[in-house]
Design a protein around this motif. Structure first.
Motif, PDB file in Angstrom:
ATOM      1  N   HIS A  57      15.102  37.892  80.468  1.00  0.00           N
ATOM      2  CA  HIS A  57      15.490  38.525  81.723  1.00  0.00           C
ATOM      3  C   HIS A  57      14.702  39.813  81.945  1.00  0.00           C
ATOM      4  O   HIS A  57      14.457  40.203  83.093  1.00  0.00           O
ATOM      5  CB  HIS A  57      16.993  38.813  81.722  1.00  0.00           C
ATOM      6  CG  HIS A  57      17.548  39.156  83.061  1.00  0.00           C
ATOM      7  ND1 HIS A  57      17.251  38.435  84.204  1.00  0.00           N
ATOM      8  CD2 HIS A  57      18.378  40.153  83.469  1.00  0.00           C
ATOM      9  CE1 HIS A  57      17.879  38.962  85.236  1.00  0.00           C
ATOM     10  NE2 HIS A  57      18.566  40.013  84.820  1.00  0.00           N
ATOM     11  N   ASP A  91      22.861  32.266  81.001  1.00  0.00           N
ATOM     12  CA  ASP A  91      23.192  33.247  82.036  1.00  0.00           C
ATOM     13  C   ASP A  91      24.012  34.393  81.449  1.00  0.00           C
ATOM     14  O   ASP A  91      23.814  35.563  81.792  1.00  0.00           O
ATOM     15  CB  ASP A  91      23.979  32.589  83.167  1.00  0.00           C
ATOM     16  CG  ASP A  91      23.204  31.467  83.842  1.00  0.00           C
ATOM     17  OD1 ASP A  91      22.551  30.683  83.117  1.00  0.00           O
ATOM     18  OD2 ASP A  91      23.264  31.347  85.078  1.00  0.00           O
ATOM     19  N   ARG A 133      18.290  22.747  92.850  1.00  0.00           N
ATOM     20  CA  ARG A 133      19.562  23.277  93.339  1.00  0.00           C
ATOM     21  C   ARG A 133      20.065  22.459  94.532  1.00  0.00           C
ATOM     22  O   ARG A 133      19.294  22.058  95.399  1.00  0.00           O
ATOM     23  CB  ARG A 133      19.401  24.753  93.712  1.00  0.00           C
ATOM     24  CG  ARG A 133      19.058  25.597  92.497  1.00  0.00           C
ATOM     25  CD  ARG A 133      18.825  27.044  92.841  1.00  0.00           C
ATOM     26  NE  ARG A 133      18.308  27.756  91.658  1.00  0.00           N
ATOM     27  CZ  ARG A 133      17.938  29.023  91.664  1.00  0.00           C
ATOM     28  NH1 ARG A 133      18.028  29.739  92.778  1.00  0.00           N
ATOM     29  NH2 ARG A 133      17.476  29.584  90.558  1.00  0.00           N
ATOM     30  N   TYR A 180      26.683  25.061  86.178  1.00  0.00           N
ATOM     31  CA  TYR A 180      25.689  24.829  87.228  1.00  0.00           C
ATOM     32  C   TYR A 180      26.113  23.750  88.224  1.00  0.00           C
ATOM     33  O   TYR A 180      25.427  23.531  89.219  1.00  0.00           O
ATOM     34  CB  TYR A 180      24.348  24.432  86.619  1.00  0.00           C
ATOM     35  CG  TYR A 180      23.647  25.518  85.852  1.00  0.00           C
ATOM     36  CD1 TYR A 180      23.943  26.866  86.060  1.00  0.00           C
ATOM     37  CD2 TYR A 180      22.671  25.206  84.905  1.00  0.00           C
ATOM     38  CE1 TYR A 180      23.282  27.870  85.353  1.00  0.00           C
ATOM     39  CE2 TYR A 180      22.000  26.199  84.207  1.00  0.00           C
ATOM     40  CZ  TYR A 180      22.313  27.517  84.431  1.00  0.00           C
ATOM     41  OH  TYR A 180      21.656  28.503  83.733  1.00  0.00           O
ATOM     42  N   HIS A 226      20.118  36.221  85.526  1.00  0.00           N
ATOM     43  CA  HIS A 226      19.346  35.179  84.847  1.00  0.00           C
ATOM     44  C   HIS A 226      19.973  33.804  85.054  1.00  0.00           C
ATOM     45  O   HIS A 226      21.191  33.651  85.011  1.00  0.00           O
ATOM     46  CB  HIS A 226      19.283  35.497  83.354  1.00  0.00           C
ATOM     47  CG  HIS A 226      18.470  34.523  82.558  1.00  0.00           C
ATOM     48  ND1 HIS A 226      17.107  34.454  82.645  1.00  0.00           N
ATOM     49  CD2 HIS A 226      18.845  33.571  81.665  1.00  0.00           C
ATOM     50  CE1 HIS A 226      16.664  33.512  81.825  1.00  0.00           C
ATOM     51  NE2 HIS A 226      17.699  32.960  81.214  1.00  0.00           N
ATOM     52  N   SER A 227      19.156  32.795  85.294  1.00  0.00           N
ATOM     53  CA  SER A 227      19.634  31.419  85.429  1.00  0.00           C
ATOM     54  C   SER A 227      18.554  30.472  84.951  1.00  0.00           C
ATOM     55  O   SER A 227      17.369  30.689  85.181  1.00  0.00           O
ATOM     56  CB  SER A 227      19.973  31.102  86.896  1.00  0.00           C
ATOM     57  OG  SER A 227      20.352  29.735  87.028  1.00  0.00           O
ATOM     58  N   ARG A 228      18.981  29.386  84.279  1.00  0.00           N
ATOM     59  CA  ARG A 228      18.050  28.347  83.838  1.00  0.00           C
ATOM     60  C   ARG A 228      18.109  27.122  84.746  1.00  0.00           C
ATOM     61  O   ARG A 228      17.572  26.077  84.408  1.00  0.00           O
ATOM     62  CB  ARG A 228      18.359  27.940  82.393  1.00  0.00           C
ATOM     63  CG  ARG A 228      18.373  29.087  81.400  1.00  0.00           C
ATOM     64  CD  ARG A 228      17.042  29.804  81.289  1.00  0.00           C
ATOM     65  NE  ARG A 228      16.050  29.002  80.580  1.00  0.00           N
ATOM     66  CZ  ARG A 228      14.789  29.391  80.380  1.00  0.00           C
ATOM     67  NH1 ARG A 228      14.368  30.531  80.880  1.00  0.00           N
ATOM     68  NH2 ARG A 228      13.958  28.632  79.708  1.00  0.00           N
ATOM     69  N   PRO A 231      23.229  29.593  92.010  1.00  0.00           N
ATOM     70  CA  PRO A 231      23.853  29.882  90.713  1.00  0.00           C
ATOM     71  C   PRO A 231      24.281  31.337  90.655  1.00  0.00           C
ATOM     72  O   PRO A 231      24.097  32.103  91.595  1.00  0.00           O
ATOM     73  CB  PRO A 231      22.724  29.595  89.718  1.00  0.00           C
ATOM     74  CG  PRO A 231      21.474  29.834  90.499  1.00  0.00           C
ATOM     75  CD  PRO A 231      21.782  29.416  91.909  1.00  0.00           C
ATOM     76  N   SER A 232      24.849  31.739  89.536  1.00  0.00           N
ATOM     77  CA  SER A 232      25.311  33.117  89.378  1.00  0.00           C
ATOM     78  C   SER A 232      24.131  34.080  89.487  1.00  0.00           C
ATOM     79  O   SER A 232      23.011  33.750  89.113  1.00  0.00           O
ATOM     80  CB  SER A 232      26.000  33.281  88.029  1.00  0.00           C
ATOM     81  OG  SER A 232      25.107  32.935  86.981  1.00  0.00           O
ATOM     82  N   ASP A 285      17.807  35.356  75.789  1.00  0.00           N
ATOM     83  CA  ASP A 285      17.914  35.335  77.248  1.00  0.00           C
ATOM     84  C   ASP A 285      17.867  36.742  77.824  1.00  0.00           C
ATOM     85  O   ASP A 285      17.343  36.949  78.920  1.00  0.00           O
ATOM     86  CB  ASP A 285      19.197  34.613  77.674  1.00  0.00           C
ATOM     87  CG  ASP A 285      19.220  33.183  77.171  1.00  0.00           C
ATOM     88  OD1 ASP A 285      18.337  32.413  77.569  1.00  0.00           O
ATOM     89  OD2 ASP A 285      20.098  32.858  76.358  1.00  0.00           O
TER      90      ASP A 285
END
Length: 215
Positions: free
Chosen positions: A50, A170, A153, A211, A145-147, A141-142, A46
């Protein structure tokens, strides 16, 4: 991360060419091999992804797929101190270094097998949601990086499977090895795409517990 890489649900990019060959140029095979065989100390998959997300948006949208890999590998290796930016520009090392040790085909095969990482982890707390539970994803999301794709959303769905703990992408992009409960969530197409969606169609996404809205 909200950027040009998140293409799900966006118009104007044309159909996906499912007949495209895996390699368009011979050098792409070498790039794939380098990415798979050169160690990345302290990094995670990840963290690597990123790096691509942080590319200049114009470059991301215009350069070929494996050029992205190459630029990302160069950036990570410079960051690790494997070589300098000046050496990248020059195309060769500025200092005399010993050659890399030769490795047998069996050793390389064993390394590739070791790349098949198991991301599942034992959890010390129970999952918040059970199969059949109604959930709603967060609108934001945070940061980083987010999946969680943008099109899903703030959407309501239903848990159809729980997969136990898996390393949280993340956190992995920040170099943290932290697990969270992972679920498969089913969304109606109408919930994601509106009234123009085909009735009865659904979309299933694998999503981590952070999430979801908790209220």
């Amino acid at each position: 991360m909200d950027g040009p890489h998140d293409l799900g649900g966006k118009d104007g990019y044309g159909p996906v060419d499912v007949t495209a060959p895996p390699w368009r140029e011979a050098w792409e095979k070498r790039q794939w091999a380098l990415s798979k065989n050169v160690p990345m100390p302290g990094g995670t998959i990840d963290w690597w992804r990123h790096g691509i997300e942080n590319m200049d948006p114009v470059a991301y949208a215009t350069v070929p797929y494996f050029v992205k890999w190459n630029l990302n590998e160069l950036a990570h290796r410079v960051d690790q101190g494997l070589f300098t930016l000046e050496e990248v520009v020059a195309g060769h090392s500025m200092a005399q270094r010993p050659p890399a040790p030769a490795r047998t085909e069996a050793e390389l095969h064993a390394q590739l097998q070791a790349n098949n990482t198991d991301f599942s982890r034992e959890m010390d707390h129970r999952p918040r949601y059970s199969v059949g539970a109604a959930v709603r994803t967060k609108r934001a999301p945070s940061p980083g990086h987010s999946r969680l794709p943008a099109y899903a959303r703030g959407a309501a769905g239903r848990v159809i499977a729980h997969h136990g703990g898996h390393l949280f992408a993340d956190a992995g992009a920040r170099g943290e090895h932290r697990a969270e409960h992972l679920y498969t969530v089913e969304f109606s197409a109408a919930e994601l795409w509106g009234e123009g969606a085909t009735p009865g169609d659904t979309v299933c996404l694998d999503l981590w517990e952070p999430y979801f809205e908790t209220s």
